[in-house]
Design a protein around this motif. Structure first.
Motif, PDB file in Angstrom:
ATOM      1  N   ASP A 167     -14.197 -28.987  -3.945  1.00 36.53           N
ATOM      2  CA  ASP A 167     -14.513 -30.077  -3.014  1.00 36.53           C
ATOM      3  C   ASP A 167     -13.953 -31.428  -3.473  1.00 36.53           C
ATOM      4  N   THR A 168     -12.811 -31.411  -4.146  1.00 34.20           N
ATOM      5  CA  THR A 168     -12.200 -32.673  -4.581  1.00 34.20           C
ATOM      6  C   THR A 168     -10.905 -32.974  -3.833  1.00 34.20           C
ATOM      7  N   ALA A 169     -10.444 -32.041  -3.008  1.00 30.32           N
ATOM      8  CA  ALA A 169      -9.154 -32.226  -2.338  1.00 30.32           C
ATOM      9  C   ALA A 169      -9.206 -33.282  -1.243  1.00 30.32           C
ATOM     10  N   ALA A 170     -10.364 -33.441  -0.622  1.00 30.77           N
ATOM     11  CA  ALA A 170     -10.452 -34.327   0.535  1.00 30.77           C
ATOM     12  C   ALA A 170     -10.037 -35.753   0.205  1.00 30.77           C
ATOM     13  N   SER A 171     -10.383 -36.233  -0.982  1.00 28.71           N
ATOM     14  CA  SER A 171     -10.059 -37.620  -1.334  1.00 28.71           C
ATOM     15  C   SER A 171      -8.558 -37.880  -1.331  1.00 28.71           C
ATOM     16  N   LEU A 188       0.908 -27.343   8.697  1.00 28.97           N
ATOM     17  CA  LEU A 188       0.237 -28.096   7.642  1.00 28.97           C
ATOM     18  C   LEU A 188      -1.140 -28.566   8.107  1.00 28.97           C
ATOM     19  N   MET A 189      -1.217 -28.987   9.364  1.00 29.91           N
ATOM     20  CA  MET A 189      -2.495 -29.413   9.930  1.00 29.91           C
ATOM     21  C   MET A 189      -3.490 -28.262   9.942  1.00 29.91           C
ATOM     22  N   GLU A 190      -3.015 -27.086  10.299  1.00 28.28           N
ATOM     23  CA  GLU A 190      -3.856 -25.899  10.360  1.00 28.28           C
ATOM     24  C   GLU A 190      -4.397 -25.536   8.969  1.00 28.28           C
ATOM     25  N   ILE A 191      -3.520 -25.520   7.979  1.00 28.14           N
ATOM     26  CA  ILE A 191      -3.933 -25.194   6.617  1.00 28.14           C
ATOM     27  C   ILE A 191      -4.933 -26.223   6.090  1.00 28.14           C
ATOM     28  N   ALA A 192      -4.645 -27.494   6.361  1.00 23.39           N
ATOM     29  CA  ALA A 192      -5.517 -28.559   5.859  1.00 23.39           C
ATOM     30  C   ALA A 192      -6.915 -28.475   6.462  1.00 23.39           C
ATOM     31  N   THR A 193      -6.982 -28.361   7.780  1.00 22.91           N
ATOM     32  CA  THR A 193      -8.284 -28.421   8.450  1.00 22.91           C
ATOM     33  C   THR A 193      -9.073 -27.121   8.363  1.00 22.91           C
ATOM     34  N   LEU A 197      -9.671 -28.361   3.580  1.00 26.09           N
ATOM     35  CA  LEU A 197     -10.762 -29.310   3.786  1.00 26.09           C
ATOM     36  C   LEU A 197     -12.095 -28.647   4.107  1.00 26.09           C
ATOM     37  N   GLN A 198     -12.153 -27.349   4.005  1.00 27.01           N
ATOM     38  CA  GLN A 198     -13.411 -26.642   4.232  1.00 27.01           C
ATOM     39  C   GLN A 198     -14.322 -26.785   3.004  1.00 27.01           C
ATOM     40  N   PRO A 199     -15.646 -26.784   3.199  1.00 23.87           N
ATOM     41  CA  PRO A 199     -16.578 -26.910   2.066  1.00 23.87           C
ATOM     42  C   PRO A 199     -16.346 -25.806   1.037  1.00 23.87           C
ATOM     43  N   GLY A 200     -16.363 -26.182  -0.234  1.00 26.25           N
ATOM     44  CA  GLY A 200     -16.224 -25.213  -1.311  1.00 26.25           C
ATOM     45  C   GLY A 200     -14.795 -24.925  -1.720  1.00 26.25           C
ATOM     46  N   TYR A 201     -13.805 -25.566  -1.090  1.00 30.91           N
ATOM     47  CA  TYR A 201     -12.411 -25.276  -1.442  1.00 30.91           C
ATOM     48  C   TYR A 201     -12.107 -25.699  -2.870  1.00 30.91           C
ATOM     49  N   ASP A 202     -11.435 -24.825  -3.589  1.00 30.81           N
ATOM     50  CA  ASP A 202     -10.958 -25.111  -4.947  1.00 30.81           C
ATOM     51  C   ASP A 202      -9.606 -24.436  -5.098  1.00 30.81           C
ATOM     52  N   PHE A 203      -8.577 -25.214  -5.360  1.00 33.86           N
ATOM     53  CA  PHE A 203      -7.245 -24.637  -5.523  1.00 33.86           C
ATOM     54  C   PHE A 203      -7.238 -23.572  -6.611  1.00 33.86           C
ATOM     55  N   GLY A 204      -8.080 -23.730  -7.622  1.00 38.21           N
ATOM     56  CA  GLY A 204      -8.144 -22.767  -8.709  1.00 38.21           C
ATOM     57  C   GLY A 204      -8.469 -21.358  -8.258  1.00 38.21           C
ATOM     58  N   ASP A 205      -9.138 -21.206  -7.114  1.00 36.23           N
ATOM     59  CA  ASP A 205      -9.465 -19.870  -6.599  1.00 36.23           C
ATOM     60  C   ASP A 205      -8.209 -19.074  -6.259  1.00 36.23           C
ATOM     61  N   GLU A 206      -7.117 -19.785  -5.986  1.00 33.78           N
ATOM     62  CA  GLU A 206      -5.875 -19.102  -5.641  1.00 33.78           C
ATOM     63  C   GLU A 206      -5.348 -18.281  -6.826  1.00 33.78           C
ATOM     64  N   PHE A 207      -5.723 -18.657  -8.033  1.00 27.68           N
ATOM     65  CA  PHE A 207      -5.217 -17.972  -9.221  1.00 27.68           C
ATOM     66  C   PHE A 207      -5.611 -16.502  -9.222  1.00 27.68           C
TER      67      PHE A 207
END
Length: 236
Positions: A167-171, A188-193, A197-207
């Motif tokens: 939940d830090t990506a939104a900033s 890009l708009m689709e991926i972002a929204t 920008l969904q609750p709980g998103y963490d790029f680290g989960d992609e690993f």
């Protein structure tokens, strides 16, 4: 010197040692990057003259060899006992965590021509797990290169992101999303929204998602097991 002056003396200086020199080198690199690590900056950090360091290390190259080995020493070696996927999963996660602590090491892990014992032990154990699982010498080499490329590459990308954690990506992304409002960048708009920008998103989960895809693909290089038939080994 009076008794009062003696009582006000600072604590005795910690003796210089190779371990202290190398620990301070890691601290400098962690704080300011590997470019900030010089014999002069290291001596300044330790409160000694630069020439004092040469009793413990021959030059900066030896320091780099040693501190890279210290990073590898932080990673538990994988075990040939048990499931190879579990061990490769554990090993990749541990390497990623170590590189998160020492981002300066990402481009240096495989760069040293005089690797230390922890480095060699780590590589040998990883290959041992792959060979014990049934990978041929060639396919074990391919698998190791693929796993390291993915792990190091992800660590590099993760370290470069301007946000970190859940939940830090939104900033960072909210202002960028405003640039998509005209409809010029619909995907890009689709991926972002709908994802970032969904609750709980963490790029680290992609690993873990990418790692599982790689491990499942590597499984097909093994001889026939209950998981399925053997696939054709990679050529080259």
């Amino acid at each position: 010197m009076t008794a009062e002056e003696i009582s006000e003396d600072p604590s005795p200086r910690i003796p210089l040692s190779r371990e202290r020199v190398l620990s301070s080198a890691v601290a400098i690199a962690d704080a300011d990057g590997i470019g900030a690590l010089t014999m002069r900056s290291l001596a300044r950090e330790l409160g000694v003259k630069p020439m004092s360091l040469y009793y413990y290390v021959a030059n900066k190259g030896e320091i780099l060899d040693a501190i890279i080995d210290m990073v590898f020493a932080e990673v538990d070696v994988p075990s040939v006992v048990g499931d190879w996927k579990r061990e490769m999963r554990r090993r990749a996660g541990a390497v990623r965590q170590a590189l998160g602590r020492h981002t300066w090491a990402i481009g240096l892990l495989e760069s040293r021509s005089a690797p230390g014992p922890a480095t060699l032990r780590h590589h040998d154990a990883t290959l041992g797990v792959l060979r014990t699982a049934g990978f041929s010498v060639k396919s074990a080499a391919h698998a190791y290169a693929l796993l390291d490329s993915y792990t190091y590459g992800f660590a590099l990308q993760e370290a470069a992101l301007p946000f970190n954690g859940r939940d830090t990506a939104a900033s960072v992304t909210d202002p960028i999303v405003q640039m998509f409002s005209a409809g010029e960048y619909p995907h890009l708009m689709e991926i972002a929204t709908e994802h970032v920008l969904q609750p709980g998103y963490d790029f680290g989960d992609e690993f873990e998602i990418g790692l599982e895809l790689i491990l499942d693909a590597l499984q097909r290089w093994l001889p026939e097991t209950e998981d399925g038939p053997k696939a054709t080994e990679p050529t080259g």
